[in-house]
Design a protein around this motif. Structure first.
Motif, PDB file in Angstrom:
ATOM      1  N   TYR A 134       0.793  -1.223   0.000  1.00 12.29           N
ATOM      2  CA  TYR A 134       0.000   0.000   0.000  1.00 12.29           C
ATOM      3  C   TYR A 134       0.833   1.285   0.000  1.00 12.29           C
ATOM      4  O   TYR A 134       0.388   2.288  -0.539  1.00 12.29           O
ATOM      5  N   ALA A 148       0.926   3.352  -3.019  1.00 13.72           N
ATOM      6  CA  ALA A 148      -0.258   4.078  -3.451  1.00 13.72           C
ATOM      7  C   ALA A 148      -0.241   5.527  -2.992  1.00 13.72           C
ATOM      8  O   ALA A 148      -0.943   6.361  -3.537  1.00 13.72           O
ATOM      9  N   LEU A 149       0.563   5.814  -1.991  1.00 10.05           N
ATOM     10  CA  LEU A 149       0.547   7.160  -1.429  1.00 10.05           C
ATOM     11  C   LEU A 149       1.401   8.106  -2.235  1.00 10.05           C
ATOM     12  O   LEU A 149       2.440   7.719  -2.753  1.00 10.05           O
ATOM     13  N   SER A 150       0.981   9.344  -2.281  1.00 16.17           N
ATOM     14  CA  SER A 150       1.794  10.330  -2.982  1.00 16.17           C
ATOM     15  C   SER A 150       2.977  10.712  -2.098  1.00 16.17           C
ATOM     16  O   SER A 150       2.937  10.570  -0.887  1.00 16.17           O
ATOM     17  N   VAL A 207       2.367  12.987   0.892  1.00 17.63           N
ATOM     18  CA  VAL A 207       1.828  12.341   2.078  1.00 17.63           C
ATOM     19  C   VAL A 207       2.933  11.593   2.820  1.00 17.63           C
ATOM     20  O   VAL A 207       3.084  11.727   4.035  1.00 17.63           O
ATOM     21  N   ALA A 221      -4.965  14.301   3.680  1.00 15.93           N
ATOM     22  CA  ALA A 221      -4.020  13.417   3.003  1.00 15.93           C
ATOM     23  C   ALA A 221      -4.634  12.047   2.785  1.00 15.93           C
ATOM     24  O   ALA A 221      -4.458  11.434   1.730  1.00 15.93           O
ATOM     25  N   ALA A 240      -5.630  10.068  -0.640  1.00 13.67           N
ATOM     26  CA  ALA A 240      -4.975   8.787  -0.910  1.00 13.67           C
ATOM     27  C   ALA A 240      -5.961   7.642  -1.078  1.00 13.67           C
ATOM     28  O   ALA A 240      -5.584   6.557  -1.532  1.00 13.67           O
ATOM     29  N   THR A 291      -6.281   5.585  -4.589  1.00 16.03           N
ATOM     30  CA  THR A 291      -5.151   4.724  -4.908  1.00 16.03           C
ATOM     31  C   THR A 291      -5.026   3.594  -3.912  1.00 16.03           C
ATOM     32  O   THR A 291      -4.679   2.465  -4.278  1.00 16.03           O
ATOM     33  N   LEU A 292      -5.321   3.859  -2.648  1.00 12.83           N
ATOM     34  CA  LEU A 292      -5.276   2.800  -1.650  1.00 12.83           C
ATOM     35  C   LEU A 292      -6.268   1.701  -1.996  1.00 12.83           C
ATOM     36  O   LEU A 292      -5.934   0.512  -1.965  1.00 12.83           O
TER      37      LEU A 292
END
Lengths: 298, 416, 292
Positions: A114, A117-119, A122, C263, C267, C270-271
């Protein structure tokens, strides 16, 4: 008997090129033309705005006389080397562990994957707090009783870059793991069984047989991780903003800051060209060997 | 006018997209005010604009003290699609005016008599050659000291008259276990302290010579070394947790008594006021100690870009809103700075602001008003960057003052 | 004999313990930042300023979440992340479809309809993966301006498509190369043409790699900040730019809980994609993307 090519055949021969042409055009403009533009600017005296004159190598000389650039280049090598080695090592170990018919494999895999998936914004913000000595890990461990525990790397110029490595490794190991896992699953079980019959222990099997068979996976991982490393701009900006001092400056942040903050577009373009040449030096031989093999092996 | 600008202007005029937006009476602006208080202050202006019949379209881009907004502006201009107006900092406006991208405001200035209403020292940042290109909304002062009154009273410390006294006070506090200065390792915060030291110890003429003219003898002289030495002293009076500390958190430390002093611009005042503290009662505000008083200014100004004719009405309305004395008063009371116009009366402002007004008048008369280096109103960005790098590096390492001066001179020469 | 069996069993148990132990320790490392983010977003602001970031909230509150979604101020517009979230969706979905589609057909051409120089073309396309994007901001802005697409969502879609082609072509080409040529040659003899083969043979077989390509592209484009901030304006900015504005507040008390909630909201798509489709991701990689 050979018949002469009909119109349909000739048209069909052109079709592939026709279909590819939008992409070729897009990449030609978006990549190569822009690289030429950057090269032109790197030989100009541009400051805030592009100026199309010619000053020879002056900007490159200026670039290499800037201490911050030298730091950035050193950081790039340290960061990339550590990032690749640690991510590949941990990713490989995780893949091997997960391949052992573990229960809850799906859940664990989701947990490892996972972070991708975070930018970066973040990730950088979250890790900035975790690594801060007065707010994060050090404080928590101190509160738990170990008063002498110190983890203030992010505040020390000599080791701050390792904090960037930690955050980047955290973000990308899952991806490396997924690729290795896919590679492992693609290995024929009979080879392993044969080695086991001959009496080889599990670690030995892994080291001498399986890991070498993962060569294509290694190449993919190295290419993709190098790509992420070059793109580490967002992460550095969010985590340390190049600090403390200039300790975590990277070529990508240097280029951005030179062009947009310091009105030194010529220097920024020169740094971008240096980055591109480094990338080319690594990627072109890889691509060449890749595609050469392919021509023979197909 | 460069070819680049010709191209972008031709593109801007040729495409009707901008015109469509203007036909509805909109004014689009790029700025980097994203906090609640900043936005609240901006609303004063946009509400006033609405009464003139124009709607504000907001393109806020926060972060990196305006660097993100600058980047957004540059790419917009490269695309030939400039906003109607932009919050200009430092030399950004001057550069664009020189490229011919900004509209001249001479008519509005003449019509409303604004030239007399602004301090002469800020002219280089609103006027290029013969043309006024920007309207300043506020004036921040960079070199304030914010102090916790209770701590000062407890240890019998009075407002220091020079840096030696300030350092001595700091040492006394340290002996008693109190953190003297609440600082951070962010380069700009350290540079603010450094340039305050430099100006206070040597006067504004030296500051101009060293930082604006970049004279090499001034940059490599004993005054510089002494300034670095003083900065080193300050470093010794800072607590260990100063890394990555947000400046507002540092203000919080002073407010809650965890630290005695913070050297920060007047935007810190809001932090104290928001906690219900009163100037002179709970916290002290005084400029960094100087033998001859100086005033380090930072201004926010709005310029308007050359677009098509339909945009002009909205742009003019915006500029007039910005320069309107009533708007300036309300805006600044929320933001914590003082109006850019020197003819706005002081009633209604708090004591710190009142002191700022008085100091500014004195500085205008004495000619000791200078732009702040950290915020880009002294040396141009490529040189300010060098100062920032060297000073920041010096603070977090054990570099010697001589090495710092050498690095500074080398860096400045490299960037010329 | 019995001791051998017991010690063999014990070493196997120790082995399992080691495996599970390591996996759980690693899982803790990977979950920690998520924990910090969730826990902070559920606290009230006073609680955050009083304590550290890592402890459990004393009083759980969802106020930060509702604020981040609907009322947080981004510039002078106080409508939260919702409008920008929608912008991102409007931008990402076409960009993913376009770049994956073009990549698929490129991969098909480069493997089944090879011509002289097709490897050179592939190499040239691939090099585009490694371009540092900061270098192309200004020239790309000029191009977008000339096309009349500056400051709009379609312009951003174009940019992401152009730079996504390199990767998607890589994925599809490496995958299609494992499909035997005999299949397509047989279809040609039967009279099927270029597009017919593509739609009836290649695409159906390519499901795993379509998933890989879409997941990868979705993540990269959704999380992009640089292009978003440079090529859009005002109302058309994506959610990452809005998030940056919320998080980069420099005045006043930093609203950490709202920051973290924002945030997380940014997210979530995408998560979700990774958690739900993660297994297809691995499966797709197994099916061919890995083979060098």
């Amino acid at each position: 008997m050979r018949r002469s090519p009909s119109f349909k055949d000739r048209a069909a021969a052109w079709l592939p090129v026709l279909v590819l042409s939008p992409s070729i055009l897009a990449v030609f403009v978006g990549v190569y033309l822009f690289i030429c533009w950057t090269a032109v600017i790197s030989f100009s005296s541009s400051q805030m705005l592009p100026r199309y004159d010619f000053v020879g190598f002056a900007q490159y000389v200026r670039l290499w006389s800037t201490p911050r650039w030298i730091i950035a280049v050193e950081n790039l090598f340290i960061f990339t080397a550590l990032f690749l080695i640690v991510t590949i090592a941990i990713g490989l170990v995780m893949a091997i562990l997960l391949d052992q018919k573990v229960r809850a494999e799906g859940a664990l895999r989701a947990i490892y994957l996972y972070p991708m998936a975070l930018s970066f914004i973040v990730t950088g913000t979250a890790w900035k707090w975790i690594l801060n000595p007065t707010l994060g890990i050090q404080k928590v461990v101190n509160d738990w009783g170990w008063q002498s525990f110190v983890f203030d790397w992010i505040t020390r110029p000599e080791v701050a870059i390792y904090c960037v490595v930690i955050a980047a490794v955290w973000q990308s190991t899952g991806f490396a793991m997924a690729i290795f896992l896919a590679g492992l699953r693609g290995i024929d079980n009979s080879i392993i069984k044969a080695a086991q019959i001959e009496g080889a222990g599990l670690p030995r099997i892994y080291l001498s047989i399986i890991v070498p068979m993962l060569r294509p996976a290694f190449l993919s991982v190295i290419v993709l991780l190098s790509y992420i490393s070059i793109k580490s701009f967002d992460l550095v900006l969010a985590l340390t903003n190049g600090g403390p001092g200039s300790a975590t400056e990277m070529p990508s942040t240097f280029m951005f800051s030179a062009t947009f903050r310091r009105n030194q577009m010529g220097v920024g373009a020169a740094s971008a060209m240096m980055m591109l040449m480094t990338v080319a030096a690594i990627i072109i031989p890889y691509l060449y060997s890749e595609l050469k093999e392919d021509r023979n092996g197909h | 006018m460069s070819t680049f600008t010709k191209v972008l202007m031709a593109t801007a005029i040729a495409f009707p997209m901008a015109q469509i937006a203007q036909a509805e009476g909109k004014v689009e602006g790029i700025h980097h005010w994203v906090s609640e208080s900043e936005v609240g202050a901006l609303k004063v202006l946009t509400d006033s604009l609405a009464t003139k019949g124009f709607i504000w379209e907001d393109s806020a881009v926060g972060g990196l003290s305006g660097a993100n907004a600058t980047q957004a502006l540059r790419t917009r201009l490269a695309a030939g699609n400039p906003p109607d107006t932009m919050q200009l900092l430092g030399y950004e406006g001057v550069e664009w005016a020189n490229e011919g991208a900004l509209r001249s405001l001479n008519d509005l200035y003449a019509k409303n008599g604004w030239e007399a209403a602004i301090a002469p020292a800020i002219q280089p940042f609103v006027k290029a050659g013969d043309d006024y290109f920007a309207a300043p909304i506020n004036m921040h002062r960079q070199n304030w000291v914010w102090a916790n009154k209770a701590i000062f009273d407890k240890y019998g410390i009075a407002e220091p008259k020079n840096w030696d006294e300030m350092i001595a006070a700091g040492k006394k506090l340290k002996e008693n276990g109190v953190t003297a200065f609440a600082l951070s390792d962010e380069n700009w915060q350290i540079l603010e302290v450094f340039e305050a030291i430099l100006t206070d110890q040597n006067g504004t003429d030296f500051y101009k010579k060293a930082v604006i003219d970049l004279d090499e003898t001034a940059l490599s002289g004993p005054e510089m070394i002494k300034a670095f030495d003083t900065l080193r002293e300050v470093r010794g009076l800072v607590d260990d947790g100063f890394t990555g500390r947000d400046w507002a958190v540092a203000s919080g430390m002073v407010a809650s008594g965890q630290a005695a002093m913070q050297i920060m611009g007047d935007w810190a005042k809001g932090e104290f006021l928001a906690k219900g503290m009163k100037p002179g009662v709970d916290f002290l505000c005084f400029p960094t100690p100087a033998a001859t008083p100086n005033y380090k200014f930072v201004i926010d100004a709005f310029g308007v870009f050359k677009k098509d004719d339909a945009a002009v009405a909205g742009q003019d309305a915006w500029i007039e809103t910005v320069m309107d004395p009533e708007s300036q008063k309300k805006f600044n009371m929320i933001k914590g700075s003082i109006p850019a116009r020197i003819d706005v009366p002081v009633d209604g402002f708090d004591d710190c602001a009142k002191r700022s007004f008085a100091d500014r008048d004195a500085a205008v008369n004495a000619g000791t008003m200078v732009g702040g280096l950290t915020e880009g109103f002294a040396a141009k960005p490529q040189f300010a960057g060098v100062f920032s790098d060297v000073v920041g590096q010096f603070f977090v390492s054990d570099m010697s003052s001589q090495d710092a001066v050498t690095a500074l001179v080398d860096g400045i020469n490299n960037a010329r | 004999m019995a001791t051998d069996l017991r010690s063999a069993r014990r070493s196997q148990q120790l082995g399992r313990l080691f495996i599970y132990g390591s996996l759980v320790a690693l899982a803790a490392f990977y979950l920690m930042p998520l924990w910090v983010m969730i826990v902070t977003s559920l606290k009230s602001l006073d609680e955050i300023y009083a304590g550290s970031f890592i402890g459990l909230p004393k009083a759980v509150t969802f106020e930060a979440w509702s604020k981040a979604w609907g009322t947080a101020c981004i510039g002078t517009k106080c409508a939260g992340l919702k409008p920008y979230f929608i912008n991102s969706l409007l931008m990402v979905i076409p960009a993913v479809i376009l770049s994956s589609g073009i990549g698929a057909i490129n991969g098909y051409v480069l493997t089944k309809w090879r011509f002289k120089g097709s490897n050179v073309v592939f190499g040239m396309l691939l090099f585009g993966c490694f371009l540092p994007f900061q270098a192309v901001l200004l020239p790309m802005a000029q191009v977008l301006g000339k096309l009349g697409l500056s400051g709009s969502i379609p312009g951003l879609v174009l940019v992401h498509t152009v730079y996504g082609i390199a990767f998607t072509t890589l994925f599809f080409r490496n995958y299609f190369i494992t499909i035997p040529d005999e299949l397509t040659k047989a279809a040609q003899i039967d009279g099927a043409g270029f597009f017919r083969i593509f739609f009836s043979i290649m695409l159906p077989a390519a499901l795993p790699i379509i998933v890989v390509s879409c997941i990868w592209q979705f993540t990269q484009i959704w999380n992009d900040f640089l292009f978003g901030v440079s090529f859009t304006a005002g109302d058309s900015t994506p959610v990452t730019v809005a998030l940056n504005n919320i998080v980069n507040v420099t005045m006043g008390r930093k609203q950490y809980n709202v920051d973290m909630a924002a945030a997380m909201i940014a997210a979530i798509p995408t998560l979700v994609v990774y958690v739900v489709a993660g297994r297809y991701f691995v499966r797709g990689l197994t099916a061919g993307a890995v083979k060098g």
